[in-house]
Scaffold this active site. Structure first.
Site, PDB file in Angstrom:
ATOM      1  N   GLU A 116      36.185  41.134  45.663  1.00  0.00           N
ATOM      2  CA  GLU A 116      35.348  39.967  45.360  1.00  0.00           C
ATOM      3  C   GLU A 116      34.617  39.494  43.907  1.00  0.00           C
ATOM      4  OE1 GLU A 116      34.314  37.504  46.904  1.00  0.00           O
ATOM      5  OE2 GLU A 116      35.571  38.146  48.409  1.00  0.00           O
TER       6      GLU A 116
HETATM    7  C1  FAD Z   1      41.083  47.011  49.366  1.00  0.00           C
HETATM    8  C2  FAD Z   1      41.179  45.722  48.766  1.00  0.00           C
HETATM    9  C3  FAD Z   1      40.744  44.715  49.719  1.00  0.00           C
HETATM   10  C4  FAD Z   1      40.923  43.532  49.066  1.00  0.00           C
HETATM   11  N1  FAD Z   1      40.657  42.284  49.829  1.00  0.00           N
HETATM   12  C5  FAD Z   1      41.013  41.214  49.517  1.00  0.00           C
HETATM   13  C6  FAD Z   1      40.816  39.988  50.264  1.00  0.00           C
HETATM   14  O1  FAD Z   1      40.640  40.304  51.448  1.00  0.00           O
HETATM   15  N2  FAD Z   1      41.145  38.688  49.920  1.00  0.00           N
HETATM   16  C7  FAD Z   1      41.656  38.445  48.757  1.00  0.00           C
HETATM   17  O2  FAD Z   1      42.140  37.400  48.274  1.00  0.00           O
HETATM   18  N3  FAD Z   1      41.927  39.620  47.627  1.00  0.00           N
HETATM   19  C8  FAD Z   1      41.271  41.002  48.176  1.00  0.00           C
HETATM   20  N4  FAD Z   1      41.623  41.828  47.220  1.00  0.00           N
HETATM   21  C9  FAD Z   1      41.849  41.640  46.069  1.00  0.00           C
HETATM   22  C10 FAD Z   1      40.927  41.902  44.962  1.00  0.00           C
HETATM   23  O3  FAD Z   1      39.819  40.690  45.190  1.00  0.00           O
HETATM   24  C11 FAD Z   1      41.582  41.875  43.495  1.00  0.00           C
HETATM   25  O4  FAD Z   1      42.023  43.064  43.318  1.00  0.00           O
HETATM   26  C12 FAD Z   1      40.319  41.741  42.284  1.00  0.00           C
HETATM   27  O5  FAD Z   1      39.869  40.225  42.299  1.00  0.00           O
HETATM   28  C13 FAD Z   1      40.994  41.795  40.906  1.00  0.00           C
HETATM   29  O6  FAD Z   1      42.243  41.424  40.843  1.00  0.00           O
HETATM   30  P1  FAD Z   1      43.391  42.189  40.285  1.00  0.00           P
HETATM   31  O7  FAD Z   1      43.567  43.307  41.101  1.00  0.00           O
HETATM   32  O8  FAD Z   1      44.713  41.148  40.196  1.00  0.00           O
HETATM   33  O9  FAD Z   1      42.861  42.326  38.776  1.00  0.00           O
HETATM   34  P2  FAD Z   1      43.009  41.744  37.455  1.00  0.00           P
HETATM   35  O10 FAD Z   1      42.685  40.246  37.635  1.00  0.00           O
HETATM   36  O11 FAD Z   1      44.395  41.951  37.035  1.00  0.00           O
HETATM   37  O12 FAD Z   1      42.321  42.351  36.497  1.00  0.00           O
HETATM   38  C14 FAD Z   1      42.150  43.693  36.029  1.00  0.00           C
HETATM   39  C15 FAD Z   1      41.135  43.961  35.247  1.00  0.00           C
HETATM   40  O13 FAD Z   1      40.920  43.199  34.017  1.00  0.00           O
HETATM   41  C16 FAD Z   1      39.741  42.594  34.157  1.00  0.00           C
HETATM   42  N5  FAD Z   1      39.860  41.113  33.454  1.00  0.00           N
HETATM   43  C17 FAD Z   1      40.554  40.366  34.087  1.00  0.00           C
HETATM   44  N6  FAD Z   1      40.604  38.923  33.601  1.00  0.00           N
HETATM   45  C18 FAD Z   1      39.333  39.296  32.496  1.00  0.00           C
HETATM   46  C19 FAD Z   1      38.583  38.665  31.840  1.00  0.00           C
HETATM   47  N7  FAD Z   1      38.886  37.184  31.583  1.00  0.00           N
HETATM   48  N8  FAD Z   1      37.415  38.919  31.076  1.00  0.00           N
HETATM   49  C20 FAD Z   1      37.033  40.160  31.136  1.00  0.00           C
HETATM   50  N9  FAD Z   1      37.866  41.106  32.060  1.00  0.00           N
HETATM   51  C21 FAD Z   1      38.804  40.743  32.958  1.00  0.00           C
HETATM   52  C22 FAD Z   1      39.087  42.826  35.694  1.00  0.00           C
HETATM   53  O14 FAD Z   1      37.788  42.830  35.385  1.00  0.00           O
HETATM   54  C23 FAD Z   1      39.751  43.915  35.791  1.00  0.00           C
HETATM   55  O15 FAD Z   1      39.132  45.366  35.545  1.00  0.00           O
HETATM   56  C24 FAD Z   1      41.384  43.172  47.661  1.00  0.00           C
HETATM   57  C25 FAD Z   1      41.931  44.186  46.904  1.00  0.00           C
HETATM   58  C26 FAD Z   1      41.632  45.676  47.294  1.00  0.00           C
HETATM   59  C27 FAD Z   1      42.103  46.625  46.326  1.00  0.00           C
END
Ligand code: FAD
Length: 597
Positions: free
Chosen positions: A441
């Site tokens: 989220e």
């Molecule tokens: C168990 C689980 C359930 C989930 N359920 C859902 C769901 O129901 N529906 C859905 O759509 N998604 C879901 N997700 C996905 C989840 O919302 C994403 O994993 C999350 O939004 C982060 O995206 P990412 O993993 O691609 O990380 P990335 O976007 O690659 O980020 C990696 C790190 O970099 C940081 N970062 C990235 N961009 C920036 C920036 N511009 N400034 C500062 N820091 C930054 C982030 O804070 C993070 O710490 C789920 C994930 C898990 C693990």
């Protein structure tokens, strides 16, 4: 095995004594929600959570979900029956308008039930939680036809909902979404793409799953301005509401993950699946934001919920476990050692969790009430102020309550010593389950950026100024009250730190955005501390008034007053350190070249 008792009494104190919920009787169904009815509803919900959901928490963790070769996903033993009971009890539709089968009660009550259910069984609670989020988005942005087709079944729990944003190359940056939507010429679209990490994407709890999917219509602009939202049912729905053919969406695999094993986290393949637009084309993020905002509050509640259940079990353990003697001499001389709750360091941990839980619950209820005002008030000014509050507080609650919820699960685990590390005691599960709330989220770092980059400057700082004024006015009105001094003076100091930090951003972040980025996380926590401090000051005032009325509640109110003092003396001073960190700027954060890491 851990146990859980829903904190109904604390919720009633907050609703009746601190926030005086009856003041909102002019809002839609609030007048129907009499104190007796609220108490009866909460007791009923507590029973379901304590007796049905909590006993399934460990089973869910151990069994997890299974994907079968034919793509079906089965949930842990007992989840199906529990989901049926949850839907039949009217819990999914508690706040949904009666015309769609709901009970039309305040959202505030739904938020309470979300806490109880998440404490009892977080992985389970996510299934109805996601359905409630999808209902919220359809209610605001769906057509009448979509609402009458989907909502009644979702409300009764026969169908469930999901949110599909994330793709392999696209997490935080939703502008990178590749899933494609091609018009079929009959008003529907053909959706193709892969979504990952989709919670409750496939399971055996319901007859149908209503996926809300972000995709890009062919030829739409690049970036977030070209994203649209679609409703894509797993099984297509005939115009009379009966189930038709299977749609082109399937679960490719499920993730093996750190916690929430009872919730299926799915890779979802959309292979020319038929979907229908929700809201306007290219305005999908706007529509999805309804679901995301609701989900963010839900995730904040998950943080509080894990902290609460971990605390309850740690307290019990600390009263039972005999080790060492109290520094001031034996407290249980007839026993070989004293219970560990006599030790100041154990108490320090338990008090910190308790002081967080009660303030965080107050913050959630205060914000949930504002959500009801924002959606139900007939007064435009009132709606706007409440909406400002929601916008401002959502990232604070999401970031702070989930960070501290996880920290507190670890603190509670620490109270068990080595036994906390052993799975059968259940503390490890609370830690593992709580961890995800900091990530999904919108990861908490992103919440902090949302607060500083968008919510603070929004409408010339209107929302934050209203918050400052409210806290400052409370302090002024109560400064002369001797009994309130231990609460008001520290709150005033902490508010001063928050105001200085806000001013520092205004003076130093416009020209150097890295100053905002580097300080945002500290600012979010500084804000959370002041907001919780304000909650404690209001709780203290209500507790003093209730104590003065007699009725045999003095001991309970004294417990609140001393917990509030602990917060003011031992937790709130952290605002000074946060301010110092923010005003040191971005230099030391950014100086090291990437290749030197
Ligand atoms: C168990 C689980 C359930 C989930 N359920 C859902 C769901 O129901 N529906 C859905 O759509 N998604 C879901 N997700 C996905 C989840 O919302 C994403 O994993 C999350 O939004 C982060 O995206 P990412 O993993 O691609 O990380 P990335 O976007 O690659 O980020 C990696 C790190 O970099 C940081 N970062 C990235 N961009 C920036 C920036 N511009 N400034 C500062 N820091 C930054 C982030 O804070 C993070 O710490 C789920 C994930 C898990 C693990």
């Amino acid at each position: 095995m851990p146990t859980y008792k829903a904190p109904v009494e604390d919720v009633l104190f907050l609703l009746n004594d601190v926030f005086q919920i009856e003041r909102h009787n002019n809002l839609g169904s609030f007048a129907d929600a009499t104190p007796d009815l609220i108490e009866a509803i909460l007791n009923e919900g507590a029973k379901l959570c304590e007796e049905v959901l909590a006993p399934l928490n460990r089973t869910g963790d151990l069994e997890g979900c299974k994907r079968h070769d034919d793509g079906r996903v089965t949930t842990p033993t007992g989840f199906k029956e529990a989901h049926k009971a949850y839907g039949a009890g009217g819990w999914i539709g508690l706040a949904v308008p009666p015309e769609y089968g709901g009970q039309g009660l305040p959202y505030t009550l739904q938020s309470v039930m979300e806490e109880f259910a998440s404490s009892a069984n977080m992985a389970f609670a996510m299934y109805p939680g996601l359905t409630m989020g999808a209902i919220a988005a359809l209610l605001v942005h769906g057509t009448e036809e979509q609402k009458s087709l989907y909502l009644p079944k979702m409300v009764e729990g026969t169908w469930s909902g999901t949110m599909n944003l994330t793709e392999p190359q696209c997490g935080t940056d939703l502008g990178l979404i590749k899933t494609k939507a091609v018009p079929n010429g009959d008003g529907s679209y053909s959706i193709t793409g892969t979504k990952i990490f989709i919670s409750a994407g496939e399971h055996d709890l319901t007859e149908n799953i209503v996926h809300l999917v972000l995709a890009r219509i062919e030829g739409a602009p690049e970036g977030v301005k070209g994203i649209s939202l679609f409703v894509v049912p797993k099984v297509r729905v005939n115009s009379d509401g009966s189930l038709g053919e299977r749609n082109g969406v399937s679960c490719g695999s499920i993730e093996h993950k750190m916690g929430i094993h009872g919730n299926a986290t799915c890779v979802m393949n959309y292979d020319g699946a038929t979907g229908w637009l929700i809201g306007e084309a290219n305005r999908g993020l706007n529509a999805m934001f309804v679901m995301m905002n609701e989900a963010r509050l839900g995730v904040a509640i998950q943080g509080l919920a894990q902290s609460e259940v971990a605390y309850q079990n740690a307290v019990q353990y600390a009263k039972d476990r005999l080790q060492g003697r109290a520094l001031t001499g034996p407290k249980a001389p007839d026993k070989p050692a004293d219970p560990i709750i006599v030790h100041p360091d154990v108490r320090r941990n338990l008090m910190a969790i308790r002081a967080f839980n009660e303030a965080a619950r107050a913050l959630v209820l205060w914000t949930a009430l504002q959500s009801d005002v924002a959606h139900r008030s007939e007064d435009e000014g009132e709606r706007q102020t409440a909406d400002d509050h929601l916008g401002l507080m959502t990232p604070v609650l999401k970031g702070v309550l989930t960070d501290l919820g996880f920290d507190n699960a670890v603190r509670a685990q620490q109270m068990y010593g080595g036994h906390g590390y052993i799975e059968e005691w259940g503390m490890s599960q609370f830690v593992r389950d709580a961890r995800i709330a900091m990530i999904y989220e919108g990861a908490n770092g992103i919440q902090a950026m949302d607060l500083v980059g968008r919510k603070l400057p929004c409408h010339g700082g209107r929302a934050v100024m209203t918050f400052f004024n409210e806290v400052a006015t409370f302090c002024q009105e109560n400064a002369a009250d001797e009994a309130m001094k231990p609460y008001v003076a520290p709150l005033q100091a902490a508010l001063g730190h928050l105001q200085q930090a806000s001013l520092w951003f205004m003076q130093n972040a416009m020209a150097k955005p890295d100053n905002a980025g580097a300080g945002a996380y500290d600012y979010m926590h500084l804000f959370g501390l002041v907001a919780m401090g304000y909650m404690w000051a209001r709780i203290a005032k209500a507790a003093q008034a209730k104590k003065a009325q007699g009725n045999g509640v003095a001991a309970k109110m004294d417990a609140k007053l001393v917990t509030g003092r602990f917060f003011m003396e031992r937790m709130l001073p952290e605002t000074g350190a946060r301010l110092a960190s923010i005003s040191s700027g971005a230099e030391a954060v950014m100086a090291l070249p990437a290749e030197m890491f």
